[in-house]
Design a protein around this motif. Structure first.
Motif, PDB file in Angstrom:
ATOM      1  N   ARG A 212      67.144  62.530   4.311  1.00 62.50           N
ATOM      2  CA  ARG A 212      66.687  61.544   5.306  1.00 62.50           C
ATOM      3  C   ARG A 212      65.976  62.260   6.459  1.00 62.50           C
ATOM      4  O   ARG A 212      64.891  61.852   6.884  1.00 62.50           O
ATOM      5  CB  ARG A 212      67.907  60.773   5.820  1.00 62.50           C
TER       6      ARG A 212
ATOM      7  N   THR B 223      64.690  56.047  14.502  1.00 62.31           N
ATOM      8  CA  THR B 223      64.498  56.925  15.653  1.00 62.31           C
ATOM      9  C   THR B 223      65.535  58.029  15.571  1.00 62.31           C
ATOM     10  O   THR B 223      66.735  57.766  15.505  1.00 62.31           O
ATOM     11  CB  THR B 223      64.657  56.150  16.974  1.00 62.31           C
ATOM     12  N   ALA B 224      65.057  59.275  15.534  1.00 64.99           N
ATOM     13  CA  ALA B 224      65.940  60.440  15.400  1.00 64.99           C
ATOM     14  C   ALA B 224      65.950  61.226  16.706  1.00 64.99           C
ATOM     15  O   ALA B 224      64.902  61.426  17.331  1.00 64.99           O
ATOM     16  CB  ALA B 224      65.485  61.337  14.252  1.00 64.99           C
TER      17      ALA B 224
ATOM     18  N   ILE C 195      70.781  59.278  14.581  1.00 62.50           N
ATOM     19  CA  ILE C 195      69.688  58.488  14.021  1.00 62.50           C
ATOM     20  C   ILE C 195      70.017  57.026  14.278  1.00 62.50           C
ATOM     21  O   ILE C 195      71.125  56.569  13.977  1.00 62.50           O
ATOM     22  CB  ILE C 195      69.516  58.707  12.507  1.00 62.50           C
TER      23      ILE C 195
ATOM     24  N   HIS D 291      59.767  56.521  14.545  1.00 63.14           N
ATOM     25  CA  HIS D 291      58.800  56.090  13.533  1.00 63.14           C
ATOM     26  C   HIS D 291      58.476  54.616  13.744  1.00 63.14           C
ATOM     27  O   HIS D 291      59.368  53.790  13.934  1.00 63.14           O
ATOM     28  CB  HIS D 291      59.376  56.310  12.135  1.00 63.14           C
TER      29      HIS D 291
ATOM     30  N   GLU E  98      59.917  51.548   5.621  1.00 64.63           N
ATOM     31  CA  GLU E  98      59.687  52.451   6.748  1.00 64.63           C
ATOM     32  C   GLU E  98      58.511  53.388   6.505  1.00 64.63           C
ATOM     33  O   GLU E  98      57.704  53.629   7.394  1.00 64.63           O
ATOM     34  CB  GLU E  98      60.944  53.292   7.009  1.00 64.63           C
ATOM     35  N   TYR E  99      58.426  53.931   5.292  1.00 72.14           N
ATOM     36  CA  TYR E  99      57.438  54.964   5.001  1.00 72.14           C
ATOM     37  C   TYR E  99      56.515  54.569   3.841  1.00 72.14           C
ATOM     38  O   TYR E  99      56.103  55.413   3.058  1.00 72.14           O
ATOM     39  CB  TYR E  99      58.154  56.278   4.667  1.00 72.14           C
TER      40      TYR E  99
ATOM     41  N   ASP F 288      53.992  57.391  14.683  1.00 72.32           N
ATOM     42  CA  ASP F 288      55.176  58.060  15.210  1.00 72.32           C
ATOM     43  C   ASP F 288      54.986  58.388  16.681  1.00 72.32           C
ATOM     44  O   ASP F 288      53.926  58.891  17.088  1.00 72.32           O
ATOM     45  CB  ASP F 288      55.461  59.364  14.446  1.00 72.32           C
TER      46      ASP F 288
ATOM     47  N   ASN G 161      62.576  63.706   5.486  1.00 71.36           N
ATOM     48  CA  ASN G 161      61.540  62.676   5.443  1.00 71.36           C
ATOM     49  C   ASN G 161      61.038  62.323   6.835  1.00 71.36           C
ATOM     50  O   ASN G 161      59.836  62.147   7.050  1.00 71.36           O
ATOM     51  CB  ASN G 161      62.062  61.421   4.744  1.00 71.36           C
ATOM     52  N   ILE G 162      61.959  62.210   7.784  1.00 72.34           N
ATOM     53  CA  ILE G 162      61.567  61.883   9.156  1.00 72.34           C
ATOM     54  C   ILE G 162      60.605  62.934   9.703  1.00 72.34           C
ATOM     55  O   ILE G 162      59.609  62.608  10.375  1.00 72.34           O
ATOM     56  CB  ILE G 162      62.814  61.770  10.052  1.00 72.34           C
TER      57      ILE G 162
END
Length: 277
Positions: free
Chosen positions: A184, A145-146, A244, A139, A66-67, A121, A187-188
């Motif tokens: 978590r 997705t938050a 999330i 993201h 993801e990152y 993003d 980080n988002i």
């Protein structure tokens, strides 16, 4: 995408096994009864414990996918609004991004356009009767997705003694994000921002208290060799995570839920999800 979701499912299965092994090991070490939820698998789990060693935790996970470019390349953010935004919501979107992108496309087309243009993003702000009350951070290209609810939004022009908005990349402060979910969420939010230069005088703070995240935005200057002077530049608001999801917005209806806030039905002390007490 299928490979990513399969990998995430495998990690969830392995995490469940690790949690059971930890419960069994703790019971054996402390000479307690084996917990009922692991008794049926106790012999198999004990065999697995014999092969355990130290140093392999957290080597690789779906979050690495993801990152994987976070901190290496600057993020490329698209900020937009819900349809037919009020002037207040457009103003809020502008101060969130320094530029308003008024886009009324369907989510599927919008997400595909963002992916095609290497957007990292997609941030969407929502409102109710002219008051910003929702924030979605998607993201790309894999997710997560938050979804956040916004409270107590104070616009830049409503902040007393407002300072000038700096264009420098901000230093970030995250306070009290100490649980697994807290890390978590940090980080988002963290990877929405580029890596700042050391001499940047701009600071953005995300402070968690009782699972409400306070967003504050300041610039600072040194008044002498011991003291600094903070100037708030706004906006300011509080936000609360309520969900999330794995995946991105165009798959919202079918995406797996990683975490969801549930209303409490008991009068017992509420659990803090973003921090460890």
């Amino acid at each position: 995408m299928k490979e990513y979701l399969y990998r995430k499912a495998q990690e969830d299965r392995l995490r469940s096994i690790e949690e059971k092994k930890d419960k069994l090991k703790s019971a054996l070490d402390e000479n307690r009864l084996i917990p009922t939820e692991v008794r049926k698998e106790a012999l198999q789990l004990q065999k697995l414990l014999e092969f355990d060693d130290e140093g392999g935790e957290g080597v690789s996970s779906h979050i690495d996918d993801e990152y994987k470019w976070a901190g290496v390349e600057d993020p490329k953010i698209m900020v937009t609004t819900s349809r037919d935004p009020s002037s207040r919501l457009k103003m809020f979107a502008k101060v969130v991004s320094h530029a308003t992108h008024k886009i009324t496309s369907a989510f599927k087309s919008l997400v595909h356009a963002c992916k095609a243009n290497s957007v990292t993003d997609l941030v969407i702000v929502h409102e109710t009767r002219g008051q910003p009350d929702g924030l979605v951070v998607c993201h790309l290209p894999f997710g997560p997705t938050a979804y956040f609810t916004l409270y107590n939004v104070v616009m830049r022009h409503d902040v007393p003694d407002i300072g000038t908005m700096s264009e420098a990349f901000p230093h970030l402060i995250f306070h009290n994000f100490t649980s697994r979910l807290g890390r978590r969420v940090s980080n988002i939010l963290k990877y929405l921002f580029p890596v700042p230069k050391e001499d940047s005088r701009r600071v953005i703070t995300f402070a968690n208290q009782d699972d409400f995240i306070s967003f504050r935005h300041h610039t600072y200057k040194k008044t002498d060799h011991k003291n600094i002077e903070l100037t708030e530049v706004g906006p300011r608001f509080d936000m609360k995570l309520y969900m999330i999801k794995l995946g991105t917005l165009e798959n919202e209806s079918t995406a797996d839920v990683e975490w969801r806030h549930h209303a409490y039905t008991r009068t017992a002390k509420k659990k803090k999800f973003l921090s460890v007490e």
